[in-house]
Enzyme design. Structure first.
Site: not given
Lengths: 193, 371, 286
Positions: C29, C238, C241, C263, C269
């Site tokens: 980090g 979606c 899909c 998506c 997808c």
């Protein structure tokens, strides 16, 4: 027949620098980002007592911008010449080194090495510690890179506990043994159990 | 069915082909050559060399041609090329005192040893469009002056009287090499050598505006152009192994030193101070602007007050001077951001819905029933 | 110009970047400064990610590049082409097949696995930058772990809007120490940052910073006990899909303002559709 000293200094590097350096780096990266895991590192054949794994680390990471400390036992003329030819890393005292190479006893006291500053914890040394034994037994490791816990044969526990206690300051360690390498960043907690 | 901006590969190839055609323009008009740009667009070439940090007039001219005259794009081409070049060493500091001068003026003295040398300047041209240039033809021959010898710098005259702060004496034996902005990340606060590096490759327009703002009172430093000189200097490298100094060739540079009022502080008597600008190529405006900005940035070292002016703020100046960084980040907002925009859309819809719920709950019961 | 070095960058530059990556891994980090090079693509267009990827690539890698979750957006195509040309690596659009994935603004839907590296392109690496523009100040705040300003900002959001009004680049705390900008991913993706089996590397070229989240590292999205972090997405499935758990793009389909939701992760997808999943509009498309 043994080669003459200058010949030994010129040989033992990577035969295909960009590719072998890339492969070597990924092994080091893998080891440091998964403390306790042991990776293989081939391609370098430095003069004794430097291990092939430590030799590969040197070829991957060192150059004329990275001051290096060679601990007693590793400060042989043959090794100095090899490092000078293959990396150009300037040899310096322990206190000013960005990298240090040697056995754990020879590197003592490790309190000499740079641990970074509060503003720049990255300005800390990386120790390349040559060991006779490297396996998944001994000290118990926790922390970033470790799913539950791991074990690593450490030369001692207390020094690495103390090193972690200063996080985010501290040195980072690569253990080398033959052609094998393991990493222990300062972020890892170490327990003796 | 609708397909979002996708199927990129062919679109990109086609755009590149279109770009090449547009760059060439009307094919019945003769194509520009690189030497033509180098010789006749010399100041554009100089700017690309200075801000591209690479002294190569032919490459700069090529970059200008390839960039369709967009100088920042040309600078970008040069930078991207420069960064791939191997580095063999560092030169010795150039000595502008030995410069073969083509132009040299001082605003602080009516005359100076070596004289005021106007050189090829726009300064006193009347800015009237010269329609004769629209037709081809050779310009009248300019009279030739005798070759000028080395000229002492104007600052040295003030130095002798102790009226201007002394320049720190260079000590090549023990001085550490100055940090290299292109090899180590900028660390703040930055020392003067690093600031000058950043300014030397900084955007001319940005430096111009900052310098102008200081003239208008935002961090005013009362500058006079002590000296502005343009000419060729030798670039030399030392080969310590051979104990040799080798001349690589000469480059044109523009140097400006300002003389600034300084009324003194608790610790120092009144004395003039210096601002410094040095730019590769013939680049007068940039060198003057740089010297004003340099001087303004020295407020702390000279014990002056900060007025909070932008030009006094080293972090602000250094972080925003590079036009390649700036233009990249500015223009990247035209890349697709629809994922983040979608998350903002949801947030705004949700906040609006919540506000609407809140309002309708506050409506008195009677009114709600009447609706 | 002659042939490029493997993965474009010269070996000295790669060594410098590799050293920075290792320090980034050692201090999760924390933003490691590195001497970012000018790349043959503009700053702000992924030069940090490209340099990190170039320093990591091996010839046997399979590289996937996505922008907005899609493999076929123009900038993803451009970066993929760059590495095909300069590193001659194999490329793939399949998340599961890739060894290195360079991304802008998304984390793939498919869970990542050990041995994979996810490289993020980062525009502004400093999470505190919009609260404090000075690098000298923010560096000190990180050194002292002084993150009160960030909590104050988030709390002011709650006071004004009733929730934290940050929907992307949502700040996180890594392994209990450094507050980190996860790059401009939607906050929907934030939970995937934590305890991820893959190594996550972040490159900011213009700002000259590299940072990392090692595998299996705890990454917490900043929040408050009474206002816990919530990963949000459009409340739809979606249309192609049928997945109601993936992050969606909203696409305006005609002048009447009709829209569909699809998506954002194109590989996700496509894989679902290939496996026979259908959405509300799949029938119409035939």
């Amino acid at each position: 027949m043994t080669n003459s000293a200058p010949d030994r200094a010129l040989s033992g590097g990577f035969s295909d620098m960009p590719v072998e350096a890339a492969q070597g780096f990924r092994s080091v990266l893998d080891a440091l980002s998964r403390p306790g895991s042991i990776v293989r590192l081939n391609g370098a054949t430095p003069p004794a007592p430097m291990s092939p794994a430590a030799g590969a680390v040197a070829l991957v990471l060192l150059d004329n911008t990275t001051p290096l400390y060679l601990a007693p036992g590793h400060d042989t003329p043959a090794l100095c010449a090899w490092i000078a030819f293959h990396t150009g890393a300037p040899l310096v005292s322990a206190e000013t080194a960005m990298f240090a190479l040697g056995t754990w006893p020879a590197l003592q006291p490790v309190s000499r090495f740079a641990i970074g500053t509060a503003d720049y914890p990255d300005r800390a040394a990386t120790l390349i510690v040559e060991t006779d034994r490297l396996d998944s037994s001994g000290g118990r490791l926790h922390g970033p890179g470790i799913e539950t816990s791991a074990r690593l044969s450490l030369p001692e526990i207390a020094a690495f506990r103390a090193n972690h206690a200063r996080f985010p300051l501290g040195f980072d360690t690569l253990f080398t043994c033959g052609d094998r390498l393991a990493g222990l960043p300062r972020s890892t907690q170490v327990e003796s159990d | 069915m609708y397909v979002a901006v996708k199927g990129g590969e062919r679109a990109i190839d086609n755009a590149h082909a279109f770009l090449a055609e547009a760059r060439r323009g009307d094919p019945t008009v003769p194509e520009l050559t690189v030497p033509q740009i180098r010789e006749q667009m010399a100041l554009a070439v100089a700017r690309v060399m200075a801000e591209g940090s690479l002294y190569d007039a032919d490459l700069a001219a090529l970059a200008i041609k390839q960039a369709r005259g967009d100088l920042i794009e040309a600078i970008f081409l040069i930078r991207a090329y420069r960064t791939t070049l191997p580095r063999f060493g560092s030169s010795r500091p150039v000595d502008t005192g030995t410069m073969a001068v083509v132009r040299r003026v001082s605003a602080t003295f009516k005359d100076v040893p070596g004289g005021q040398v106007l050189g090829p300047t726009f300064d006193y041209t009347h800015r009237l469009l010269d329609f004769a240039l629209a037709a081809e033809g050779a310009p009248p021959k300019a009279p030739k002056a005798e070759t000028l010898g080395p000229m002492p710098r104007v600052g040295e005259h003030l130095d002798r009287e102790g009226l201007i702060e002394p320049e720190p004496a260079p000590d090549p034996a023990c001085a550490p090499p100055p940090p290299d902005l292109t090899r180590t990340p900028l660390e703040l606060p930055a020392e003067r050598a690093l600031r000058l590096q950043a300014l030397a490759r900084g955007d001319e327009g940005f430096l111009l505006s900052l310098a102008y703002s200081s003239q208008r009172g935002y961090g005013r430093t009362h500058p006079f152009v002590g000296e502005l000189r343009i000419g060729e200097v030798m670039v030399e490298v030392e080969i310590p192994e051979l104990g040799l100094t080798i001349a690589l060739g000469s480059i044109t540079v523009t140097e400006c030193e300002t003389v600034n009022q300084f009324t003194g502080s608790k610790t120092q008597p009144a004395q003039f101070t210096r601002g410094y600008g040095l730019v590769m190529g013939h680049s007068e405006r940039k060198a003057i602007a740089m010297s004003l900005v340099d001087r303004a940035l020295r407020w702390q070292e000279l014990g002056e007050e900060s007025t909070g002016a932008p030009v006094q703020d080293a972090e602000f100046v250094l972080m925003h001077a590079d036009n390649i960084q700036a233009t990249g980040f500015l223009e990247h907002i035209k890349l697709p951001h629809y994922v983040d925009f979608q998350s903002e859309l949801e947030l705004v819809r949700r906040l609006r819905a919540a506000a609407h719920d809140h309002e309708s709950k506050q409506v008195p019961e009677g009114q709600e029933a009447a609706e | 110009m002659n042939d490029y070095n493997f993965a474009y960058l010269d070996e000295g530059t790669k060594r410098m970047i590799r050293r920075a990556i290792l320090k980034a891994v050692a201090v999760p980090g924390y933003q490691v400064p590195f001497a970012s090079r000018e790349m043959p693509m503009p700053y702000g267009w992924g030069t940090g990610g490209v340099q990190v990827t170039a320093a990591c690539l091996r010839p046997d890698d399979r590289l996937k590049v996505i922008d907005q979750g899609a493999d076929d957006t123009t900038n993803a195509v451009s970066i993929r082409k760059f590495f095909q040309r300069t590193a001659r690596v194999a490329t793939t659009e399949r998340t599961g097949d890739a060894t290195i994935i360079q991304t802008r603004h998304r984390i793939p839907e498919a869970p990542l696995s050990e041995g994979q590296i996810l490289v993020y392109q980062v525009p502004i690496p400093e999470p505190l930058r919009f609260l404090e523009p000075r690098e000298t100040e923010t560096r000190r705040m990180h050194a002292l772990q002084e993150y009160g300003l960030m909590h104050l900002k988030l709390y002011e959001d709650i006071a004004r809007h009733g929730e934290i009004a940050t929907s992307y680049a949502y700040p996180v705390q890594v392994s209990g120490r450094y507050v980190m900008d996860p790059s401009p991913i939607p906050k929907f993706d934030n939970p995937k940052l934590s305890n991820c089996p893959a190594l996550q590397l972040f490159g900011a070229g213009r700002e000259q910073r590299i940072y990392a989240v090692p595998p299996y590292t705890q990454v917490i999205s900043l929040d408050f006990e009474d206002h816990p972090f919530v990963a949000t997405k459009a409340p739809h499935a979606c249309d192609l899909c049928g997945d109601d758990g993936s992050y969606l793009d909203e696409v305006i389909t005609d002048d009447a303002g009709r829209r569909m939701f699809i998506c954002s992760d194109t590989d996700h997808c496509n894989s679902r559709r290939a496996a026979g999943h259908v959405g509300a509009l799949t029938g119409d498309a035939a």
